[in-house]
Scaffold this motif. Sequence first.
Motif, PDB file in Angstrom:
ATOM      1  N   UNK A 858      48.826  42.410  38.846  1.00 21.41           N
ATOM      2  CA  UNK A 858      47.130  41.950  39.043  1.00 21.41           C
ATOM      3  C   UNK A 858      46.644  40.872  39.665  1.00 21.41           C
ATOM      4  N   UNK A 859      48.357  39.950  40.931  1.00 19.18           N
ATOM      5  CA  UNK A 859      47.735  39.162  41.656  1.00 19.18           C
ATOM      6  C   UNK A 859      47.577  39.587  42.203  1.00 19.18           C
ATOM      7  N   UNK A 860      47.277  41.092  42.940  1.00 19.11           N
ATOM      8  CA  UNK A 860      46.623  41.486  43.794  1.00 19.11           C
ATOM      9  C   UNK A 860      45.481  42.198  43.900  1.00 19.11           C
ATOM     10  N   UNK A 861      44.939  42.347  42.816  1.00 20.37           N
ATOM     11  CA  UNK A 861      43.398  42.602  42.504  1.00 20.37           C
ATOM     12  C   UNK A 861      42.036  41.544  43.386  1.00 20.37           C
ATOM     13  N   UNK A 862      42.766  40.988  42.955  1.00 22.98           N
ATOM     14  CA  UNK A 862      40.912  39.866  44.000  1.00 22.98           C
ATOM     15  C   UNK A 862      41.731  40.801  45.345  1.00 22.98           C
ATOM     16  N   UNK A 863      42.622  40.695  46.144  1.00 27.34           N
ATOM     17  CA  UNK A 863      42.639  41.287  47.703  1.00 27.34           C
ATOM     18  C   UNK A 863      42.169  42.190  47.217  1.00 27.34           C
ATOM     19  N   UNK A 864      42.765  43.086  46.322  1.00 23.36           N
ATOM     20  CA  UNK A 864      42.289  45.040  46.677  1.00 23.36           C
ATOM     21  C   UNK A 864      40.415  44.982  46.879  1.00 23.36           C
ATOM     22  N   UNK A 865      39.663  43.679  45.528  1.00 22.95           N
ATOM     23  CA  UNK A 865      38.842  44.020  45.563  1.00 22.95           C
ATOM     24  C   UNK A 865      37.965  43.807  46.408  1.00 22.95           C
ATOM     25  N   UNK A 866      38.252  42.045  47.167  1.00 23.67           N
ATOM     26  CA  UNK A 866      37.518  41.976  48.557  1.00 23.67           C
ATOM     27  C   UNK A 866      37.920  43.038  49.650  1.00 23.67           C
ATOM     28  N   UNK A 867      39.170  44.114  49.689  1.00 21.24           N
ATOM     29  CA  UNK A 867      38.355  44.877  50.744  1.00 21.24           C
ATOM     30  C   UNK A 867      38.118  46.450  49.630  1.00 21.24           C
ATOM     31  N   UNK A 868      37.876  46.076  48.913  1.00 20.47           N
ATOM     32  CA  UNK A 868      37.061  47.661  48.603  1.00 20.47           C
ATOM     33  C   UNK A 868      35.691  47.102  48.345  1.00 20.47           C
ATOM     34  N   UNK A 869      35.309  45.838  48.175  1.00 18.83           N
ATOM     35  CA  UNK A 869      34.000  45.352  48.146  1.00 18.83           C
ATOM     36  C   UNK A 869      33.615  46.284  46.465  1.00 18.83           C
ATOM     37  N   UNK A 870      33.921  45.525  45.632  1.00 20.98           N
ATOM     38  CA  UNK A 870      34.262  45.860  44.323  1.00 20.98           C
ATOM     39  C   UNK A 870      34.212  44.470  43.440  1.00 20.98           C
ATOM     40  N   UNK A 871      33.623  44.352  42.939  1.00 21.41           N
ATOM     41  CA  UNK A 871      33.531  42.689  42.609  1.00 21.41           C
ATOM     42  C   UNK A 871      34.589  42.522  41.513  1.00 21.41           C
ATOM     43  N   UNK A 872      35.107  43.874  40.700  1.00 16.64           N
ATOM     44  CA  UNK A 872      36.262  43.655  39.672  1.00 16.64           C
ATOM     45  C   UNK A 872      37.238  44.768  39.568  1.00 16.64           C
ATOM     46  N   UNK A 873      38.462  44.451  39.905  1.00 12.96           N
ATOM     47  CA  UNK A 873      39.612  45.222  39.502  1.00 12.96           C
ATOM     48  C   UNK A 873      40.097  44.764  38.269  1.00 12.96           C
ATOM     49  N   UNK A 874      40.095  46.327  37.673  1.00 10.27           N
ATOM     50  CA  UNK A 874      41.537  46.158  36.171  1.00 10.27           C
ATOM     51  C   UNK A 874      42.337  47.126  35.951  1.00 10.27           C
ATOM     52  N   UNK A 875      43.082  46.958  34.559  1.00 13.62           N
ATOM     53  CA  UNK A 875      44.121  47.629  35.074  1.00 13.62           C
ATOM     54  C   UNK A 875      43.271  49.381  33.732  1.00 13.62           C
ATOM     55  N   UNK A 876      43.450  49.545  33.668  1.00  6.53           N
ATOM     56  CA  UNK A 876      42.874  50.781  32.745  1.00  6.53           C
ATOM     57  C   UNK A 876      44.407  52.097  32.371  1.00  6.53           C
ATOM     58  N   UNK A 877      44.755  51.836  30.391  1.00  4.44           N
ATOM     59  CA  UNK A 877      46.234  52.818  31.019  1.00  4.44           C
ATOM     60  C   UNK A 877      45.593  54.382  30.000  1.00  4.44           C
ATOM     61  N   UNK A 878      44.401  53.889  30.245  1.00  2.00           N
ATOM     62  CA  UNK A 878      44.101  55.509  29.423  1.00  2.00           C
ATOM     63  C   UNK A 878      44.172  56.648  30.452  1.00  2.00           C
ATOM     64  N   UNK A 879      45.138  57.362  31.069  1.00  2.14           N
ATOM     65  CA  UNK A 879      44.914  58.320  31.999  1.00  2.14           C
ATOM     66  C   UNK A 879      43.465  59.435  31.718  1.00  2.14           C
TER      67      UNK A 879
END
Length: 1061
Positions: A858-879
């Motif tokens: 979670x703490x790195x979601x912003x970083x990842x979102x910026x890197x990937x040009x994605x608005x929001x990153x979230x956790x999904x548990x349902x594989x």
Amino acid sequence: MPSPMVVPEQVGDLDAVKLEETLMETWKEENTFQQQVDSRRSGKPFIFLEGPPTANGKPGIHHVVARTYKDLVCRWKAMEGFLVERKGGWDTHGLPVEIEVQKRLNLMSNQDIVEFGMEAFNDECRNSVWTYEDAWRKMTERMAFWVDLDEPYITLHDDYIESCWWALSEMFNKKLLFRGYKVLPFCPQTGTSYSTHEVALGYKEVEEPSVYIKFKLKDEDASILAWTTTPWTLPGNVGLAVGPDVDYIRVRINSEPEGWDGRGGASTGEELILAKDLFKEVIRHHCDVISEMKGSELLGMSYEPLFPDAVDKGDSSTAWTILEADWVTTSDGTGVVHTAVMYGEDDYNLGMEVGLPAEHTVGMDGNFLTGVHPELDGRYVKDCDEAIIDLLAASGQLYREKMYVHDYPHCWRTGHPLLYYAMDSWFVQMTAVKDKLLEFNDQIEWAPENIGTGRFGEWLRNVKDWAISRERFWGTPLPVWICVDCGHQHCIGSKDELQKMMTSDSMMPRELHRPYVDEVRLNCPECGENMQREQFVMDCWFDSGCASFAQWHHPFDGGDAFEAAFPVDYICEGVDQTRGWFYTLLAVSTTVFDQLCYKRCLSLGLILDKEGKKMSKSKGNVVDPWDHFNREGADASRWYMVSAGAPWSPLKFDPSGVRETYARFFLTLWNVYRFHADYAALDKFDPTASKMDERSLLDRWILSRTNGVANQFHELLVGWDIHKAARLLEDFVVDDLSNWYVRRSRRRLWDENESSDKASCQHTLHEVLTIISRLVAPISPFMVDSIHRNLHGTSVHLADWPVNDSGSELPPRDMVLEARMDLVRQLAEMGRRIRVEAKRRQRLPCAEGWVVGGPDLTQMHDLLAEELNVETISIEEDLDRFQRVELQPNRKALGRKARQDLPAVLEALAALADHEVALNDIKSGRMTISGYLIEEEDVEVRRVERPGYSAMTIEIAENELSTDVSLVLDMSIDDALLSKGLAREIIRRIQSQRKEMDLDMEASIKLEVWLGEECPELVEYDWAHLRNETRASHATLHVGEGPSDAIFFDVDGANISFKIN
RNA sequence: GGGCCCGUGGCUUAGCCUGGUUAGAGCACCCGACUGAUAAUCGGGAGGUCACCGGUUCAAAUCCGGUCGGGCCCA
């Protein structure tokens, strides 16, 4: 890391050569080298011994390599706090020096030198030694090998020679020195013996007579047949060697052969003995085989001498008998080897072993001595082949003659064939201390290990007595005097002793060289008569072998310098020194001090050209170090040489490799540094004042990585894996620091306001660059010193090594954070791949992304979102929403279980229809294939994205278990995303235009943008962002087509144009 | 002749000790993306009989033996 407040200065483009040359000046002015040594005065000494080069040759790239490894270890140890003094040295004696002068002055023989004058000749030698000293100095300084060249040890100095004399007298007193013979290739015309190197210069193919001789046995009615290609050695024959395990036969001649060439022959009924394997080749007569025997059965039989008057038997009991030698082969000849003690090395060794008479039949002039045979006396041996063959034929001792073609060494000056000749020589009895040598060798830390156990150990196990005398002119004179009357021998160990023992009419020599020393006579302590010096000089390897103590003028001078510096900690030279310097150092220390000489030895591989061929002047493939010093600089040259391969592997020197090192490592490091320094200068950054609250995750990550890399780097150096250390650090700087940390941090420093985050970034860069500078410093000392000086105001070479036992110098390590950041970086790469596969432009944002599985990021979601040009990153548990299960066989586990049935099991696994069901079966122990129970450890579970989803999965290790992590991107498009994407497209074009116009980074612009009819709407928020990003103080947005002088482009078919003022 | 080291895409190399997914990387090449990020970066592609032969093993680049080639040292 306390340091005074230093605000870094801005730095410009990298000019490595200029930077290095400037620093060389600084070091000279500050005497930084001496400062480094002095600052460690209270430290434990780390003793380095410099292997002295000869300055009469031009320094080449291989010298730069060796000096780099010497230097880097010394610098590293000094930074660790050791007192590392580095005394330079010059090797100034020896044959190569003499040959060089002889060539120049056209002095072909020893006689020529004597006529030219020994004094003048030695003066020439002394001068020639310094021909390239300046080139060596310049190279040494330019490559930044820190060594004291102002007070070096020099092997031609009286002090140095006196120490060598002392060492030899110690050996003499221990009865390890003796006079004997050494068989050497010798040219009677020039009166010189030759080294193997010189012999190699003169090989010629020649056709010469070879003869088979019948040696009549004393107690048997038979002859033994031997073969030789050098009839002139036959008068000197004193033995016949056979192989104990070789099969021999005794045959009786029963009839004449069909034809016969040349002299010699045999009569019917005569019996001959020779090797069974060679019978057919040698014997031309028809024969009956009488008996067979092993060589061992022939041993001890006596035979009649060929030339009874030539050699005096003396008290030898073995002369003219059959002897045993394991080197006898049946590849040619008769399997019986004619042995003339004084004219072959094997012959001589065998003779010494079994006690054959060691007497010359040939003089130093190449002529037979008087008394050998009336027909031969006084004649040049190579002119006597015919006469000798005639004599043997006449006495019925010749069986056959045969012309023989072979390569034979000739004098490279006169073209005459060389004679293998037993020369008078002085030896150190190394065989007496063999066990000690082996014992000390075991205590040496060799890099690589196999030198110690292999090449060097092998050499020691077969150690021979060391022939230390040379019949030459330019060298340390052999300090042995012999009484002309009683033959008493004395070895002088000091100048004082010389003075005390010399005759009243002798003068102290003006220096300890020939011819002055030759003129000194001593009073014989035994009989009072005159003693005369043995007119030899010493093997120049003896000189350098004494370096560990002679450099201090031990035991005469230097006080405790020697005691404190022996044995030495570290030496480093090319592998070709194994039987050279590595050996002579140990040989001298073992015989003189009964100690080992060095504790660690780094043996370097050879330097080859980029094709793997040896560099040589004749091939024209020699690399000039200055080409690289003047192009990429010494830093890049040194780093390349060290990182290209293990120190002990042959280095294929590829000039483009130096270029690559420069571009990849040094330029990258420079730009990271520049990024920091420029903003630090702009912001007047003060490393001593903390203006930050808490370090960001990214900062803590790079600091943790720095810690890990520093420790690993250190461990690799300790284990001699210098190349691995260099590669590790290089990868860290390029991948972690530049391509991740700095790239992700750029925006943080663009902020013109004071902020905790900006301060945190600056402190972090400051710290990381400091540590990297100190780690790089031993290998490549220039650029990092410039960096360190700008960050701290002090030289990196006076700084402490960042890795120590307490670990206090390094920032904290956070393994969990490292693992997570590593995962984020993998996810970022995956995201980019997903986009490429889904054909989605990088600048068009995605609305949402999901991370499935793995640790909480979670703490790195912003970083990842910026890197990937994605608005929001979230956790999904349902594989299962994105993925299905796939099983892969674990071959290691299954192989152990199924062994030869493995292929069948693999086939069955591959054929499984529903992997989900199969996995459940396996988990509950219900899966059996071919009678084998398949358990969880037998398979690996993969999660594969379902068709239709843009997703990817990787496997990571977490808590020693492997788990899958997936990234899924939402590929849908809406107006908001289009607006954002559009803004990014325009920004990118404007920025590149700004760059093209060479605008200052802070400069404002006036901007006009026209959007075509088909264009998606650009919402106000994105427009504002655009103005801000492009520093547009005034901006107008139009709908429609822009004027003709605007810049046009299109995005997904929509026309867009803009103008900058 | 003896001893030691080495042989992996065009080049430089990792992996070999301790056998087990599709032999990993960098340079160069091709395609694409990205960039106020540097001689940069990212994704993809092409390119490998792991020198050769044999053995051990369910399985060999990896272990063993041999051959060939290269290098060094010593004869």
